[in-house]
Design a protein around this motif. Structure first.
Motif, short mmCIF file in Angstrom:
data_model
loop_
_atom_site.label_atom_id
_atom_site.label_comp_id
_atom_site.label_asym_id
_atom_site.label_seq_id
_atom_site.Cartn_x
_atom_site.Cartn_y
_atom_site.Cartn_z
N LYS A 175 11.81 24.85 51.70
CA LYS A 175 10.88 24.49 52.65
C LYS A 175 10.46 25.48 53.40
N GLU A 176 11.35 26.37 54.12
CA GLU A 176 10.98 27.29 55.06
C GLU A 176 11.64 28.58 54.59
N VAL A 177 12.91 28.81 54.73
CA VAL A 177 13.50 30.14 54.64
C VAL A 177 14.44 30.17 53.32
N LEU A 178 13.89 31.19 52.50
CA LEU A 178 14.60 31.48 51.38
C LEU A 178 15.79 32.59 51.50
N ASN A 179 17.03 32.21 51.22
CA ASN A 179 18.14 33.31 51.54
C ASN A 179 18.38 33.87 49.85
N ILE A 180 18.57 35.26 49.95
CA ILE A 180 19.01 35.81 48.72
C ILE A 180 20.07 36.48 48.93
N LEU A 189 12.07 44.60 46.23
CA LEU A 189 12.10 43.10 45.86
C LEU A 189 10.88 42.53 45.82
N LYS A 190 10.36 41.83 44.52
CA LYS A 190 9.12 41.19 44.46
C LYS A 190 9.04 39.66 44.47
N ILE A 191 8.11 39.14 44.74
CA ILE A 191 8.05 37.63 44.57
C ILE A 191 6.56 37.46 43.83
N TYR A 192 6.46 36.72 42.58
CA TYR A 192 5.25 36.42 41.79
C TYR A 192 5.10 35.01 41.86
N ASP A 193 3.79 34.62 41.73
CA ASP A 193 3.78 33.21 41.62
C ASP A 193 3.50 33.30 39.83
N LEU A 194 3.34 31.87 39.39
CA LEU A 194 3.35 31.93 37.80
C LEU A 194 1.93 32.51 37.28
N SER A 195 1.00 32.61 37.99
CA SER A 195 -0.01 33.16 37.37
C SER A 195 0.20 34.98 37.36
N GLY A 196 1.34 35.20 37.95
CA GLY A 196 1.63 36.72 37.80
C GLY A 196 0.96 37.70 39.18
N LYS A 197 0.49 36.91 40.15
CA LYS A 197 -0.02 37.46 41.38
C LYS A 197 1.41 37.55 42.20
N SER A 215 4.34 30.23 54.59
CA SER A 215 3.01 30.44 54.19
C SER A 215 2.54 30.46 52.80
N LEU A 216 3.67 30.15 51.62
CA LEU A 216 3.56 30.05 50.36
C LEU A 216 2.97 28.54 50.17
N PRO A 217 1.83 28.34 49.26
CA PRO A 217 1.61 27.16 48.68
C PRO A 217 3.07 26.69 47.89
N LYS A 218 2.90 25.27 47.89
CA LYS A 218 3.84 24.52 46.83
C LYS A 218 3.91 24.99 45.58
N LYS A 229 18.66 40.49 36.99
CA LYS A 229 17.82 39.69 36.31
C LYS A 229 16.97 38.93 37.36
N SER A 230 15.58 38.43 36.76
CA SER A 230 15.01 37.72 37.56
C SER A 230 15.45 36.19 37.86
N ASN A 231 15.07 35.77 39.05
CA ASN A 231 15.50 34.41 39.32
C ASN A 231 14.21 33.59 39.90
N SER A 232 14.31 32.42 39.87
CA SER A 232 13.21 31.61 40.14
C SER A 232 13.36 30.34 41.31
N PHE A 233 12.57 30.22 42.27
CA PHE A 233 12.87 28.96 43.01
C PHE A 233 11.53 28.10 43.27
N ILE A 234 11.65 27.20 43.62
CA ILE A 234 10.44 26.12 43.97
C ILE A 234 10.41 26.07 45.33
N LYS A 235 9.08 26.05 45.99
CA LYS A 235 8.49 25.90 47.30
C LYS A 235 8.10 24.30 47.37
N GLU A 236 8.57 23.66 48.34
CA GLU A 236 8.18 22.32 48.48
C GLU A 236 7.17 22.34 49.69
#
Length: 236
Positions: A175-180, A189-197, A215-218, A229-236
């Motif tokens: 919901k707020e803070v993602l720990n890696i 370290l880069k984070i992309y949405d599923l459109s590649g942005k 600040s990221l959209p759900k 290796k890449s890893n994915s997460f879901i923002k609620e």
């Protein structure tokens, strides 16, 4: 004599047009249907491979449009035009079971359909535009569907092509803070949405990092890091 000069001019123009197709490696970036619906290339494990055009001898060529599967179309170029005459087509039949599976499979099918559904001798067209060092190729099928490619890959495969290490992300969903955790210092370290942005980028400074995602959209996101290796997460 006029007829010979006309044929020579047509041959030279065809050679110039096809040389730009052949001299670049293209990366699929989006598909726009004839109704105007746009689908950006979804993130795929190991990145998007390069699409290539190859000579098949004489005035015959083959496009290998690559995403997860490869959609192949043989064609000839109509002299003096940007029109392609389809001579054959096929698509590989691998089944994608990686991350972001549903969007990848649907997009993969569109890539196969655009080159596979048009009948023999149907007419495709192409256009190449240039913006600085970036070239964009637009292929249009007989139904008006368009498939876009760039000569640069937005989601570079260099970061994941030889990766063997893994890292941990939590909580997931977040919901707020993602720990890696389980990472090294001084890595990109880069984070992309599923459109590649690209939506976030930093350099790691310890074995653990916390990122404010408020600040990221759900939705679903992909974390990419050098040598991991890449890893994915879901923002609620």
């Amino acid at each position: 004599m006029k007829k010979i000069l006309f044929l020579l001019a047509g041959s030279l123009l065809t050679a110039q047009q096809t040389s730009e197709l052949l001299s670049n490696t293209w990366y699929i970036s989006k598909i726009v249907t004839s109704s105007g619906q746009t689908t950006n290339t979804p993130f795929i494990d190991n990145g998007v491979p390069g699409t290539t055009f190859n000579s098949a001898g004489g005035t015959s060529y083959v496009i290998n449009s690559k995403y997860y599967n490869t959609s192949m179309m043989g064609f000839g170029v109509m002299p003096g035009s940007n029109n392609l005459i389809k001579t054959s087509s096929s698509c590989t039949l691998l089944f994608y079971n990686g991350g972001n599976a549903a969007p990848v499979r649907a997009y993969d099918q569109k890539n196969c359909d655009i080159y596979g559904l048009g009948p023999y001798a149907s007419i495709y067209s192409y256009q190449i535009t240039t913006n600085g060092n970036v070239k964009t190729l637009i292929m249009t099928d007989p139904s008006g569907n368009k498939i876009y490619y760039n000569n640069t890959n937005q989601l570079s495969t260099k970061e994941v092509s030889t990766a063997t290490k893994t890292f941990k992300t939590y909580p997931n969903p977040v919901k707020e803070v993602l720990n890696i955790e389980n990472i090294e210092k001084n890595l990109s370290l880069k984070i992309y949405d599923l459109s590649g942005k690209l939506v976030f980028e930093t350099i790691t400074n310890s074995s653990k990092i916390s990122i404010d995602t408020s600040s990221l959209p759900k939705g679903q996101y992909v974390v990419m890091m050098e040598n991991y290796k890449s890893n994915s997460f879901i923002k609620e």
